[in-house]
Design a protein around this motif. Structure first.
Motif, PDB file in Angstrom:
ATOM      1  N   GLY A  53      -2.589  -0.119  -9.851  1.00 42.82           N
ATOM      2  CA  GLY A  53      -1.466   0.642 -10.403  1.00 42.82           C
ATOM      3  C   GLY A  53      -0.430   1.026  -9.365  1.00 42.82           C
ATOM      4  N   LEU A  54      -0.279   0.191  -8.342  1.00 42.12           N
ATOM      5  CA  LEU A  54       0.668   0.468  -7.266  1.00 42.12           C
ATOM      6  C   LEU A  54       1.965  -0.298  -7.454  1.00 42.12           C
ATOM      7  CD1 LEU A  54      -1.741   0.086  -4.198  1.00 42.12           C
ATOM      8  CD2 LEU A  54      -0.965   2.232  -5.234  1.00 42.12           C
ATOM      9  N   SER A  55       3.050   0.295  -7.016  1.00 39.92           N
ATOM     10  CA  SER A  55       4.326  -0.417  -6.959  1.00 39.92           C
ATOM     11  C   SER A  55       4.373  -1.155  -5.621  1.00 39.92           C
ATOM     12  CB  SER A  55       5.491   0.568  -7.046  1.00 39.92           C
ATOM     13  OG  SER A  55       5.528   1.378  -5.876  1.00 39.92           O
ATOM     14  N   GLN A  56       5.337  -2.041  -5.476  1.00 38.74           N
ATOM     15  CA  GLN A  56       5.504  -2.719  -4.191  1.00 38.74           C
ATOM     16  C   GLN A  56       5.794  -1.709  -3.085  1.00 38.74           C
ATOM     17  OE1 GLN A  56       8.485  -5.800  -4.548  1.00 38.74           O
ATOM     18  NE2 GLN A  56       7.026  -7.263  -5.386  1.00 38.74           N
ATOM     19  N   SER A  57       6.584  -0.703  -3.388  1.00 43.29           N
ATOM     20  CA  SER A  57       6.915   0.326  -2.396  1.00 43.29           C
ATOM     21  C   SER A  57       5.677   1.098  -1.969  1.00 43.29           C
ATOM     22  CB  SER A  57       7.964   1.283  -2.944  1.00 43.29           C
ATOM     23  OG  SER A  57       9.173   0.599  -3.172  1.00 43.29           O
ATOM     24  N   GLN A  58       4.820   1.424  -2.925  1.00 43.10           N
ATOM     25  CA  GLN A  58       3.599   2.149  -2.595  1.00 43.10           C
ATOM     26  C   GLN A  58       2.668   1.299  -1.731  1.00 43.10           C
ATOM     27  OE1 GLN A  58       2.723   2.974  -6.723  1.00 43.10           O
ATOM     28  NE2 GLN A  58       2.961   5.186  -6.392  1.00 43.10           N
ATOM     29  N   LEU A  59       2.543   0.021  -2.067  1.00 42.15           N
ATOM     30  CA  LEU A  59       1.714  -0.870  -1.255  1.00 42.15           C
ATOM     31  C   LEU A  59       2.315  -1.014   0.131  1.00 42.15           C
ATOM     32  CD1 LEU A  59      -0.643  -2.757  -0.794  1.00 42.15           C
ATOM     33  CD2 LEU A  59       0.687  -4.584  -1.913  1.00 42.15           C
ATOM     34  N   ALA A  60       3.618  -1.105   0.209  1.00 42.47           N
ATOM     35  CA  ALA A  60       4.287  -1.208   1.507  1.00 42.47           C
ATOM     36  C   ALA A  60       3.979   0.026   2.359  1.00 42.47           C
ATOM     37  CB  ALA A  60       5.796  -1.353   1.307  1.00 42.47           C
ATOM     38  N   GLU A  61       4.045   1.188   1.765  1.00 43.74           N
ATOM     39  CA  GLU A  61       3.755   2.424   2.491  1.00 43.74           C
ATOM     40  C   GLU A  61       2.304   2.452   2.959  1.00 43.74           C
ATOM     41  OE1 GLU A  61       3.626   7.138   1.467  1.00 43.74           O
ATOM     42  OE2 GLU A  61       5.302   5.985   0.649  1.00 43.74           O
TER      43      GLU A  61
END
Length: 111
Positions: A49-57
Protein backbone atom coordinates in the motif's frame (compact mmCIF):
# COMPACT_ATOMS: atom_id res chain seq x y z
CA UNK A 1 1.24 -2.38 -39.22
CA UNK A 2 -1.71 -3.33 -37.05
CA UNK A 3 -1.53 -6.08 -34.44
CA UNK A 4 -3.20 -8.71 -36.63
CA UNK A 5 -0.70 -8.25 -39.44
CA UNK A 6 2.20 -8.24 -36.98
CA UNK A 7 1.00 -11.50 -35.44
CA UNK A 8 0.63 -13.10 -38.87
CA UNK A 9 4.10 -11.97 -39.88
CA UNK A 10 5.52 -13.34 -36.63
CA UNK A 11 3.79 -16.69 -37.16
CA UNK A 12 5.01 -16.82 -40.77
CA UNK A 13 8.60 -16.25 -39.66
CA UNK A 14 8.25 -18.99 -37.03
CA UNK A 15 6.94 -21.52 -39.53
CA UNK A 16 9.64 -20.72 -42.07
CA UNK A 17 12.41 -21.50 -39.60
CA UNK A 18 13.30 -17.87 -38.96
CA UNK A 19 15.73 -17.48 -36.07
CA UNK A 20 16.83 -14.26 -34.42
CA UNK A 21 20.50 -13.54 -34.01
CA UNK A 22 22.18 -14.30 -30.69
CA UNK A 23 22.54 -10.56 -30.16
CA UNK A 24 18.79 -9.97 -30.51
CA UNK A 25 17.99 -12.94 -28.27
CA UNK A 26 20.34 -11.60 -25.58
CA UNK A 27 18.76 -8.16 -25.80
CA UNK A 28 15.28 -9.68 -25.46
CA UNK A 29 16.43 -11.63 -22.38
CA UNK A 30 17.73 -8.41 -20.81
CA UNK A 31 14.43 -6.66 -21.50
CA UNK A 32 12.44 -9.57 -20.05
CA UNK A 33 14.57 -9.48 -16.90
CA UNK A 34 14.19 -5.71 -16.52
CA UNK A 35 10.44 -6.01 -16.98
CA UNK A 36 10.20 -8.90 -14.49
CA UNK A 37 12.10 -6.85 -11.91
CA UNK A 38 9.96 -3.77 -12.58
CA UNK A 39 6.78 -5.80 -12.13
CA UNK A 40 8.07 -7.40 -8.92
CA UNK A 41 8.86 -3.99 -7.40
CA UNK A 42 5.49 -2.57 -8.47
CA UNK A 43 3.54 -5.60 -7.19
CA UNK A 44 5.29 -5.61 -3.80
CA UNK A 45 4.90 -1.84 -3.41
CA UNK A 46 1.18 -2.12 -4.13
CA UNK A 47 0.89 -5.10 -1.77
CA UNK A 48 2.29 -2.88 1.00
CA UNK A 49 0.00 0.00 0.00
CA UNK A 50 2.91 2.35 -0.65
CA UNK A 51 3.15 5.17 -3.15
CA UNK A 52 6.30 5.64 -5.20
CA UNK A 53 7.19 8.60 -2.98
CA UNK A 54 6.80 6.53 0.17
CA UNK A 55 8.97 3.74 -1.24
CA UNK A 56 11.53 6.33 -2.31
CA UNK A 57 11.64 7.73 1.22
CA UNK A 58 11.97 4.26 2.77
CA UNK A 59 14.78 3.30 0.39
CA UNK A 60 16.67 6.60 0.34
CA UNK A 61 16.04 7.01 -3.38
CA UNK A 62 14.12 9.61 -5.33
CA UNK A 63 10.57 9.12 -6.59
CA UNK A 64 11.94 9.56 -10.11
CA UNK A 65 14.37 6.66 -9.57
CA UNK A 66 11.52 4.43 -8.32
CA UNK A 67 9.53 5.42 -11.41
CA UNK A 68 12.45 4.48 -13.68
CA UNK A 69 12.86 1.14 -11.88
CA UNK A 70 9.15 0.34 -12.22
CA UNK A 71 9.22 1.43 -15.85
CA UNK A 72 12.13 -0.93 -16.56
CA UNK A 73 14.20 2.11 -17.54
CA UNK A 74 16.93 1.67 -14.92
CA UNK A 75 19.55 -1.03 -14.61
CA UNK A 76 19.70 -1.77 -10.90
CA UNK A 77 23.01 -2.17 -9.13
CA UNK A 78 23.50 -4.64 -6.29
CA UNK A 79 23.33 -1.88 -3.65
CA UNK A 80 20.08 -0.61 -5.21
CA UNK A 81 18.62 -4.13 -5.14
CA UNK A 82 19.48 -4.39 -1.45
CA UNK A 83 17.96 -0.99 -0.64
CA UNK A 84 14.75 -1.86 -2.43
CA UNK A 85 14.47 -5.28 -0.78
CA UNK A 86 14.92 -3.71 2.67
CA UNK A 87 12.47 -0.91 1.90
CA UNK A 88 9.92 -3.49 0.70
CA UNK A 89 10.40 -5.63 3.85
CA UNK A 90 11.31 -8.62 1.72
CA UNK A 91 14.09 -10.77 0.43
CA UNK A 92 14.75 -10.67 -3.29
CA UNK A 93 14.97 -13.85 -5.34
CA UNK A 94 16.12 -13.84 -8.94
CA UNK A 95 16.06 -17.02 -11.03
CA UNK A 96 17.75 -16.93 -14.42
CA UNK A 97 17.33 -19.58 -17.07
CA UNK A 98 17.93 -19.83 -20.80
CA UNK A 99 14.37 -18.83 -21.66
CA UNK A 100 12.89 -17.84 -18.32
CA UNK A 101 13.55 -15.06 -15.84
CA UNK A 102 11.74 -14.84 -12.52
CA UNK A 103 12.04 -12.07 -9.96
CA UNK A 104 10.15 -12.27 -6.69
CA UNK A 105 10.09 -10.45 -3.40
CA UNK A 106 9.38 -12.78 -0.49
CA UNK A 107 7.87 -10.96 2.48
CA UNK A 108 9.88 -11.22 5.66
CA UNK A 109 8.03 -12.77 8.58
CA UNK A 110 6.79 -10.25 11.13
CA UNK A 111 9.09 -10.05 14.14
Amino acid sequence: MNHTRWKLAQEKKATEGYAESAEVEAERAEIRLAMAFAKAVYDRRKELGLSQSQLAERSGLTQAKISRVEGADAVPTLPLLRRLARALDASLNIALGDDHEEVTFIARPAA
